[in-house]
Design an enzyme around this catalytic site. Structure first.
Site, PDB file in Angstrom:
ATOM      1  N   SER A  27      -0.380  -8.710  -3.826  1.00 16.91           N
ATOM      2  CA  SER A  27       1.002  -8.259  -3.957  1.00 16.91           C
ATOM      3  C   SER A  27       1.391  -7.359  -2.791  1.00 16.91           C
ATOM      4  O   SER A  27       0.542  -6.758  -2.136  1.00 16.91           O
ATOM      5  CB  SER A  27       1.177  -7.489  -5.265  1.00 16.91           C
ATOM      6  OG  SER A  27       0.410  -6.289  -5.231  1.00 16.91           O
ATOM      7  N   LYS A  28       2.705  -7.276  -2.578  1.00 16.02           N
ATOM      8  CA  LYS A  28       3.211  -6.412  -1.510  1.00 16.02           C
ATOM      9  C   LYS A  28       2.804  -4.963  -1.763  1.00 16.02           C
ATOM     10  O   LYS A  28       2.457  -4.230  -0.833  1.00 16.02           O
ATOM     11  CB  LYS A  28       4.737  -6.522  -1.436  1.00 16.02           C
ATOM     12  CG  LYS A  28       5.350  -5.708  -0.306  1.00 16.02           C
ATOM     13  CD  LYS A  28       6.857  -5.854  -0.273  1.00 16.02           C
ATOM     14  CE  LYS A  28       7.447  -4.986   0.846  1.00 16.02           C
ATOM     15  NZ  LYS A  28       8.921  -5.056   0.867  1.00 16.02           N
ATOM     16  N   ARG A  29       2.826  -4.576  -3.032  1.00 15.05           N
ATOM     17  CA  ARG A  29       2.440  -3.211  -3.398  1.00 15.05           C
ATOM     18  C   ARG A  29       1.000  -2.920  -2.974  1.00 15.05           C
ATOM     19  O   ARG A  29       0.685  -1.853  -2.463  1.00 15.05           O
ATOM     20  CB  ARG A  29       2.587  -3.041  -4.908  1.00 15.05           C
ATOM     21  CG  ARG A  29       2.173  -1.674  -5.431  1.00 15.05           C
ATOM     22  CD  ARG A  29       2.324  -1.641  -6.937  1.00 15.05           C
ATOM     23  NE  ARG A  29       1.585  -0.526  -7.513  1.00 15.05           N
ATOM     24  CZ  ARG A  29       1.359  -0.372  -8.801  1.00 15.05           C
ATOM     25  NH1 ARG A  29       1.799  -1.271  -9.653  1.00 15.05           N
ATOM     26  NH2 ARG A  29       0.680   0.658  -9.250  1.00 15.05           N
ATOM     27  N   LEU A  43      -0.686  -4.510  -0.569  1.00 12.70           N
ATOM     28  CA  LEU A  43      -0.792  -4.561   0.891  1.00 12.70           C
ATOM     29  C   LEU A  43      -0.242  -3.298   1.554  1.00 12.70           C
ATOM     30  O   LEU A  43      -0.528  -3.031   2.707  1.00 12.70           O
ATOM     31  CB  LEU A  43      -0.055  -5.800   1.419  1.00 12.70           C
ATOM     32  CG  LEU A  43      -0.687  -7.147   1.030  1.00 12.70           C
ATOM     33  CD1 LEU A  43       0.213  -8.288   1.441  1.00 12.70           C
ATOM     34  CD2 LEU A  43      -2.060  -7.304   1.668  1.00 12.70           C
ATOM     35  N   GLU A  44       0.570  -2.550   0.809  1.00  9.34           N
ATOM     36  CA  GLU A  44       1.125  -1.318   1.370  1.00  9.34           C
ATOM     37  C   GLU A  44       0.127  -0.169   1.334  1.00  9.34           C
ATOM     38  O   GLU A  44       0.372   0.906   1.868  1.00  9.34           O
ATOM     39  CB  GLU A  44       2.408  -0.933   0.616  1.00  9.34           C
ATOM     40  CG  GLU A  44       3.592  -1.839   0.984  1.00  9.34           C
ATOM     41  CD  GLU A  44       4.819  -1.571   0.134  1.00  9.34           C
ATOM     42  OE1 GLU A  44       4.695  -0.854  -0.881  1.00  9.34           O
ATOM     43  OE2 GLU A  44       5.890  -2.093   0.468  1.00  9.34           O
TER      44      GLU A  44
END
Length: 470
Positions: A242-244, A246-247
């Protein structure tokens, strides 16, 4: 052939686990082959590139120990090199100025989609002469496009085998916004040549960029490097992370109490495996065994439980002095005044730690005894009166040992003699609870050795009072 690889991140976001895995595979390949590992910061995107992200990358690599051979190369400092090659393509008729507006390109794109075609640039500005383009540039804005030759580009991917792309489906790609603002595929092709890169090892999300870069290399008369595209890292549900997730920065793992050795061991097994089926790999073993042919094609599963297990293993097996250095940032400052005692605590507690962040909470009882319930002192169904009598006897034994003879061996000998008479559980359980105030802790002999005679006696007396008052 002298092996040269590069790790080339863009400083547009946190230094992620995926980027760290790519850096590690490049570094291991270079080390295994006796080659060079270079760091290139691809910061031509002026709007999104930030110094804080570059610092995050550099600090993350330093924490893992992935040192580069030579100085950091920054694309933002190489604009004149790119300008020379852009002019070479323009003057040779291999690139051209494109004056199409965003609105015109979108209309073209929608028309192609409505016909079921993959969108690509039509090439409407291909026929504009260099002279006409120079006149129009005085009043109009334009980008530079590369004339993509219509052919099949094939190359051998070390991980995937033979890969083919039909460039007719790609179209003429934009390689620069202007002579001072080159774009990714162009700068990557130029830099890989200028830096004499022999192997490009990167994520499979870059696979579609490879034919574009090869086409540019061929147009400029460059040989292209060998390519190896690594599998994506997937979540436990086998879907893209998820983007979360990867952040998160790799340094978030450092701050969460993970050791670099554990992260390295974890990362190397994300898409690669050694010849023998083993989970624990020291850095020397990784370098010795690493081979790109053992990189898998399928996605690598991110398993947080495995990382936790590896971290606990490395904490448990690290020499105490070395572990103490890693623990320092997590230890309250006033504790560090008692370094000898802290190191003793580290030695007995490391077997119970999963993360470095567990240490302060797990060991706070050494510095301040909690107000635990008196019933915790009783072993199983033992009566209060029996526990009280045993603790009084233990207190007498401890008090009789001379301070200058208060050593672990002597303590153990005296206490264990009582267990033969009263039973291990009835003696050791209440003693351990009296010293720690915890349901789970190291054994009582280890605790006495760390706390010392006076504190041991004081804590046993507190337990006796609890039982008397009860």
């Amino acid at each position: 052939m002298s092996i040269k690889v590069r790790f080339a991140p863009s400083p547009t976001g946190p230094f992620s686990v995926g980027n760290a895995r790519t850096a590690l595979f490049n570094w291991l390949f270079a080390k295994h082959e006796g080659g060079e590992f270079l760091l290139r910061i691809e910061d031509t995107d002026k709007e999104r590139s930030e110094k804080k992200f570059e610092d995050d990358i550099i600090h993350g690599l330093e924490w893992l120990g992935l040192t580069s051979n030579g100085e950091i190369i920054r694309q933002s400092e190489r604009s004149e090199i790119y300008k020379t090659y852009l002019n070479k393509l323009l003057e040779g008729g291999l690139a051209y100025w494109c004056f199409c507006t965003t609105e015109e390109l979108e209309i073209e794109r929608q028309a192609q989609l409505s016909q079921g075609l993959a969108p690509k640039y039509s090439g409407r500005c291909r026929g504009i002469s260099h002279e006409e383009a120079q006149k129009r540039l005085q009043n109009e804005t334009a980008v530079i496009r590369f004339k993509m030759p219509e052919k099949t580009i094939s190359f051998h991917d070390i991980v995937r085998g033979k890969v083919e792309f039909k460039t007719a489906l790609i179209g003429d790609i934009i390689i620069a916004k202007n002579l001072k603002e080159p774009l990714y595929n162009f700068t990557a092709a130029i830099d890989d040549f200028e830096m004499k890169i022999t192997h490009v090892i990167r994520g499979e999300d870059h696979l579609s960029n490879t034919p574009k870069q090869i086409a540019l290399q061929e147009a400029l008369g460059f040989n292209h490097p060998h390519y190896a595209h690594l599998p994506l890292i997937l979540g436990p549900d086998r879907k893209k992370l998820s983007k979360r997730f990867l952040e998160h920065s790799l340094l978030d793992y450092k701050n969460a109490g993970y050791l670099p050795q554990a992260l390295m061991n974890f990362l190397v097994l994300l898409g690669w495996h050694p010849e023998e089926d083993k989970e624990i790999l020291g850095i020397g073993e990784m370098i010795k065994e690493f081979n790109l042919k053992r990189v898998q094609k399928g996605g690598a599963i991110m398993n947080s439980e495995k990382l936790e297990w590896l971290n606990a293993h490395y904490i448990k097996t690290l020499p105490t002095n070395e572990l103490f250095e890693y623990l320092k940032p997590f230890i309250p400052a006033f504790w560090l005044n008692q370094e000898t005692m802290i190191k003793k605590i580290v030695e007995v507690e490391k077997i119970r730690l999963k993360r470095l962040t567990d240490f302060p909470k797990q060991t706070s009882f050494f510095f301040m005894l909690s107000d635990y319930p008196k019933d915790l002192l009783n072993w199983k169904e033992t009566e209060n009166s029996v526990t009280l009598a045993n603790l009084k006897k233990i207190s007498e034994i401890v008090k009789k040992i001379p301070t200058d003879e208060f050593l672990k061996e002597g303590i153990e000998k005296n206490i264990m003699a009582l267990t033969k008479e009263k039973g291990r559980g009835e003696v050791l359980w209440p003693l351990r609870v009296a010293l720690s105030g915890e349901e789970a802790s190291p054994g009582p002999i280890e605790l006495i050795d760390i706390l010392g005679k006076d504190e041991t006696v004081a804590r046993i007396e507190i337990a006796i009072k609890k039982l008397k008052n009860g």
